[in-house]
Write an enzyme that holds these catalytic residues in place. Sequence first.
Site, PDB file in Angstrom:
ATOM      1  N   PRO A  18       0.850  -1.203   0.000  1.00 32.40           N
ATOM      2  CA  PRO A  18       0.000   0.000   0.000  1.00 32.40           C
ATOM      3  C   PRO A  18       0.879   1.244   0.000  1.00 32.40           C
ATOM      4  CG  PRO A  18       0.020  -1.027   2.171  1.00 32.40           C
ATOM      5  CD  PRO A  18       0.760  -1.954   1.267  1.00 32.40           C
ATOM      6  N   GLN A  71      -6.249  -1.355   3.312  1.00 31.95           N
ATOM      7  CA  GLN A  71      -5.428  -0.991   4.468  1.00 31.95           C
ATOM      8  C   GLN A  71      -6.093   0.145   5.242  1.00 31.95           C
ATOM      9  OE1 GLN A  71      -1.557   1.242   4.651  1.00 31.95           O
ATOM     10  NE2 GLN A  71      -0.785  -0.719   5.428  1.00 31.95           N
ATOM     11  N   CYS A 101       3.576   3.232   8.992  1.00 31.71           N
ATOM     12  CA  CYS A 101       3.798   4.543   8.388  1.00 31.71           C
ATOM     13  C   CYS A 101       4.358   5.525   9.413  1.00 31.71           C
ATOM     14  CB  CYS A 101       2.501   5.087   7.803  1.00 31.71           C
ATOM     15  SG  CYS A 101       2.714   6.677   6.974  1.00 31.71           S
ATOM     16  N   LYS A 140       0.594  -4.781   8.946  1.00 30.64           N
ATOM     17  CA  LYS A 140       1.857  -4.382   8.336  1.00 30.64           C
ATOM     18  C   LYS A 140       2.604  -3.538   9.355  1.00 30.64           C
ATOM     19  CE  LYS A 140       3.868  -2.369   4.133  1.00 30.64           C
ATOM     20  NZ  LYS A 140       4.826  -1.422   4.771  1.00 30.64           N
ATOM     21  N   HIS A 172       8.121  -4.666   7.427  1.00 32.52           N
ATOM     22  CA  HIS A 172       9.116  -3.799   6.805  1.00 32.52           C
ATOM     23  C   HIS A 172      10.382  -3.902   7.646  1.00 32.52           C
ATOM     24  CE1 HIS A 172       9.968   0.268   4.659  1.00 32.52           C
ATOM     25  NE2 HIS A 172      11.093  -0.342   4.970  1.00 32.52           N
ATOM     26  N   GLY A 235       7.225  -2.558  -2.924  1.00 30.28           N
ATOM     27  CA  GLY A 235       6.599  -1.251  -3.040  1.00 30.28           C
ATOM     28  C   GLY A 235       7.054  -0.473  -4.256  1.00 30.28           C
ATOM     29  N   ARG A 236       8.038   0.382  -4.081  1.00 27.83           N
ATOM     30  CA  ARG A 236       8.416   1.330  -5.128  1.00 27.83           C
ATOM     31  C   ARG A 236       8.853   0.660  -6.427  1.00 27.83           C
ATOM     32  NH1 ARG A 236      12.641   4.493  -1.749  1.00 27.83           N
ATOM     33  NH2 ARG A 236      12.526   2.549  -0.575  1.00 27.83           N
TER      34      ARG A 236
END
Length: 341
Positions: A18, A71, A101, A140, A172, A235-236
Amino acid sequence: MEKQRYNLHRQARLSVAPMMDWTDRHCRYFHRLLSRETLLYTEMVTSPALVRGGALHLLDHSPQEHPVALQLGGSDPAELAEAARLGAEAGYCEINLNVGCPSDRVQSGTFGAILMRDPKLVAECCAAMIAASPAEVTVKCRIGVDDQDPDIVLPEFIARVAGAGVGRFAIHARKAWLQGLSPKENRDIPPLDYDLVQQMKGMFPALHLSLNGGVATLADAKAALDRGMDGVMIGRAAYHQPADILLEADHLIFGTREQDRSREEIALAMLPYIEAHIAAGGKLGQVTRHMLGLFANQPGARHWKRHLSENAHKPDAGAHTVVQAIEKMQAARAQVQDCGL
């Protein structure tokens, strides 16, 4: 419900993380054309926005996006429970709680990575969500925040939250520094600790654990799976080089025999979606901004990206603009081949 058609523990072998402002419904539709199997996630939606603000439009998505997870961000168990119920009613097959985050805006709402400091509250939130929603509830998280010792914090966090009924985590493999680093810096500067995440799989063999952070290629993802991780979340790299990550994922990660599709075929397959979006009052650039990396690392990619970047905002931009971008890319590719380069 759509979610009943999927074995999410299998789909989560590979997932696209996300990402705020990136993984919107247009992005997810595009990614789904590249991979039928990979699990997709929405941008984070806050529980206050859904429950107090009534912003149910944030749950909008198309059936073609499935398997897709919602999410949520929040820290109030009752509010998250209601948001999870709304998400399940909207058709999402998974509800994921954001405990990763590090942005100031998220911290001010007392959710995101700051919740790593309060595993008891996270467990209460997850238990409430599980009780309220038939969709699977997942988490997450980071390996820790600030001066926490991840070797101590992470296993305690997982044990506490798993005790509330959560069976799947995406981790992460970096700390989050809540003061002194921007969200962007938090994605790059804190060192990755893949070994610690791997150790968690040894400590919690019954849980489904996905590795997240710094995974840049499909080969890297497969290597992590071969080392015993249950899943990998990218992700990226999946956003900026979507075809490099997703076009072969169904075959290499999931073992399915999909018909080979070219990047040009994917671009053309987006045209009906683009036409419908524009007919409904949308703008071309809202869709094509997610497609700029489709030809990344391919001859002519610069011409594709430039044509869309320079023309998608124009009043008459439409599906024909995408066709023109393909033609410019193909012409540049042919010129390179003619030169023998």
